[in-house]
Design an enzyme around this catalytic site. Structure first.
Site, PDB file in Angstrom:
ATOM      1  N   SER A   1       0.758  -1.329  -0.045  1.00 46.48           N
ATOM      2  CA  SER A   1      -0.150   0.112  -0.048  1.00 46.48           C
ATOM      3  C   SER A   1       0.937   1.260   0.092  1.00 46.48           C
ATOM      4  CB  SER A   1      -0.890   0.071   1.276  1.00 46.48           C
ATOM      5  OG  SER A   1      -1.702  -1.066   1.145  1.00 46.48           O
ATOM      6  N   ASN A  13      -5.230  -9.229  -7.970  1.00 45.62           N
ATOM      7  CA  ASN A  13      -5.452  -9.804  -6.688  1.00 45.62           C
ATOM      8  C   ASN A  13      -6.507 -10.550  -6.487  1.00 45.62           C
ATOM      9  OD1 ASN A  13      -5.917  -6.827  -6.663  1.00 45.62           O
ATOM     10  ND2 ASN A  13      -6.776  -7.324  -4.631  1.00 45.62           N
ATOM     11  N   SER A  62       5.498  -6.558  -1.892  1.00 42.90           N
ATOM     12  CA  SER A  62       5.210  -6.735  -0.499  1.00 42.90           C
ATOM     13  C   SER A  62       5.564  -7.918  -0.145  1.00 42.90           C
ATOM     14  CB  SER A  62       3.560  -6.423  -0.349  1.00 42.90           C
ATOM     15  OG  SER A  62       3.253  -6.464   0.985  1.00 42.90           O
ATOM     16  N   CYS A 103     -10.033  -6.535   1.858  1.00 44.32           N
ATOM     17  CA  CYS A 103     -10.376  -5.244   2.305  1.00 44.32           C
ATOM     18  C   CYS A 103     -12.182  -4.806   1.990  1.00 44.32           C
ATOM     19  CB  CYS A 103      -9.469  -4.272   1.476  1.00 44.32           C
ATOM     20  SG  CYS A 103      -7.739  -4.656   0.919  1.00 44.32           S
TER      21      CYS A 103
HETATM   22  C1  LIG Z   1      -1.998  -6.960  -1.012  1.00 48.44           C
HETATM   23  C2  LIG Z   1      -1.799  -6.356  -1.921  1.00 48.44           C
HETATM   24  C3  LIG Z   1      -1.582  -4.655  -1.776  1.00 48.44           C
HETATM   25  C4  LIG Z   1      -1.405  -4.295  -0.421  1.00 48.44           C
HETATM   26  O1  LIG Z   1      -0.122  -4.758   0.108  1.00 48.44           O
HETATM   27  P1  LIG Z   1       0.118  -4.581   1.674  1.00 48.44           P
HETATM   28  O2  LIG Z   1       1.436  -4.757   1.792  1.00 48.44           O
HETATM   29  O3  LIG Z   1      -0.969  -5.354   2.191  1.00 48.44           O
HETATM   30  O4  LIG Z   1       0.053  -2.939   2.052  1.00 48.44           O
HETATM   31  C5  LIG Z   1      -1.482  -4.015  -2.957  1.00 48.44           C
HETATM   32  N1  LIG Z   1      -1.891  -4.183  -3.965  1.00 48.44           N
HETATM   33  C6  LIG Z   1      -2.066  -5.766  -4.503  1.00 48.44           C
HETATM   34  C7  LIG Z   1      -2.187  -6.035  -5.839  1.00 48.44           C
HETATM   35  C8  LIG Z   1      -2.133  -6.709  -3.304  1.00 48.44           C
HETATM   36  O5  LIG Z   1      -2.550  -7.793  -3.620  1.00 48.44           O
END
Ligand SMILES: *Cc1c(COP(=O)(O)O)cnc(C)c1O
Length: 394
Positions: free
Chosen positions: A70, A150, A198, A323
């Site tokens: 994020s 995602n 991430s 979310c």
């Molecule tokens: C999980 C995710 C995020 C957010 O990542 P965090 O590390 O949880 O903040 C952003 N973009 C995508 C495509 C994700 O799957």
């Protein structure tokens, strides 16, 4: 427990935890201190940076550690917008089914006078390069399109998008949080200017991520404070987490081919068996998708109900992104691929990892049809469908 929500988060690999542990109680120095105890931490931060860079085909100097996906998305978008505004370029191109970390950052910019074009993703969940070409304007300052979605796992034509953006001299950012560690990525070959990742999506710890920023692309920091990360991201380096991220990524990249072969088989078995359920459908392209992603719609069934019943059986799944669960809004991703509202409520996302077994998958294949039937038997909507008072949409 059968854990099938690996797009939500993943289990930390034992080897990753082992690599992290010395940085809590033994080598706990501040990586920015000048004494040698701190410099030990500095060294491991820099070797970790090199490892991350290597996995992406980048240079170590192009990696900024952040608190996660994020933050990386917000940092990339806010910075590009700021530099764009300085040149009076206030147009951004994105897609209709980005993660909320991108969409909400863009919504904020729209309120501040930016214009955003959201490219359609069609029923297969993939943007068309032709649409991108048409959307580019002289005042476009940024193209931000995710590497892999995602919710439905569809993979975008990143290399082609990168080529177009480079030719036009427009910054190209990609939210690759679902792709890094799962798909081969070469930022140079793909002409990517900025990339978010991430650790907790590839068996690393939560709360740590990185932003790749190509050499020469300016960055305006989102977080102000100390001079860490060459003045690009303030805050004491999270040394153990950084070690965890690098170790997890190295492992994921080393085993990528083997893991993908295994997961593709399990994924395709799940898809083949569960789409035998009448009036069910796979969401998104069957081939151009992450090896671990299954996302299905079942007409006449609420996704939330499915989840709760699976939970009773010890199966962790998701009905869209974590979310939005808790709210009854239909998934913006499923709406973007053209699923009608009533179907967009009834999706089931099963996302696998290297820890899943064939036996677990067989259990899920047995459980889901029974649960779907159970809810359909209670559903007034299903009743109408059966009586022909309502038309089937899948
Ligand atoms: C999980 C995710 C995020 C957010 O990542 P965090 O590390 O949880 O903040 C952003 N973009 C995508 C495509 C994700 O799957």
């Amino acid at each position: 427990m059968i854990y099938l929500d690996n797009a939500g988060t993943t289990r930390v690999d034992d080897a990753v935890l082992k690599a992290m542990l010395p940085y809590f109680c033994e080598n706990y120095g501040n990586a920015s201190s000048l004494y040698s105890f701190g410099q030990m931490a500095r060294e491991v931060v820099e070797t970790s940076r090199e490892k991350v860079a290597k996995c992406l085909g980048a240079d170590a100097s192009e990696i900024i550690f952040t608190s996660g996906g994020s933050e990386s998305d917000n940092q990339a978008i806010a910075s590009c917008a700021r530099f764009g505004a300085l040149k009076n370029k206030k147009h951004i191109i994105s897609s209709a089914f980005e993660h909320h970390a991108v969409l909400h950052a863009l919504n904020k910019l729209e309120k501040e006078g930016f214009e955003v074009t959201y490219l359609p993703v069609y029923s297969n969940g993939i943007v068309k390069v032709e649409d991108l070409k048409k959307a580019i304007r002289p005042d476009t300052c940024l193209v931000t399109i995710m590497f892999a979605n995602n919710e439905i796992g569809t993979i975008q034509p990143i290399e082609q998008i990168g080529k177009i953006c480079r030719e036009k001299g427009i910054i190209f950012h990609t939210d690759a949080v679902q792709a890094v560690g799962h798909v081969e990525i070469d930022v140079k070959k793909m002409n990517i200017d900025m990339l978010s990742l991430s650790a907790h999506k590839f068996h690393g710890p939560k709360g740590i991520g990185a932003l790749y920023v190509r050499k020469g692309v300016p960055i305006f920091p989102l977080i102000e404070g100390g001079a860490q990360e060459k003045n690009k991201r303030a805050g004491t380096e999270s040394v153990a987490n950084i070690v965890g991220l690098a170790t997890a990524l190295e492992l994921a990249c080393k085993d990528m081919k083997k893991t993908n072969e295994k997961l593709t088989k399990l994924r395709d078995k799940l898809i083949a068996e569960l789409t035998k359920i009448p009036h069910s459908a796979l969401n998104g392209d069957a081939v151009n998708r992450l090896s671990n992603n299954v996302n299905l719609c079942f007409e006449g069934v609420e996704g939330e109900s499915l989840l709760l019943s699976l939970d009773d059986l010890g199966i962790c799944a998701s009905s869209g992104s974590a979310c939005t669960s808790g709210s009854l809004d239909p998934s913006h991703v499923l709406l973007a691929i053209g699923r009608p509202h009533e179907v967009a409520h009834g999706s089931l996302r099963l996302t696998l990892s290297k820890y899943n077994t064939a036996k677990e998958i067989d259990e899920v294949i047995k459980a889901v049809p029974k649960i779907v039937e159970y809810y359909r038997n209670m559903s007034p909507v299903w009743d109408e469908l059966k009586k022909g008072e309502r038309k089937h949409v899948i």
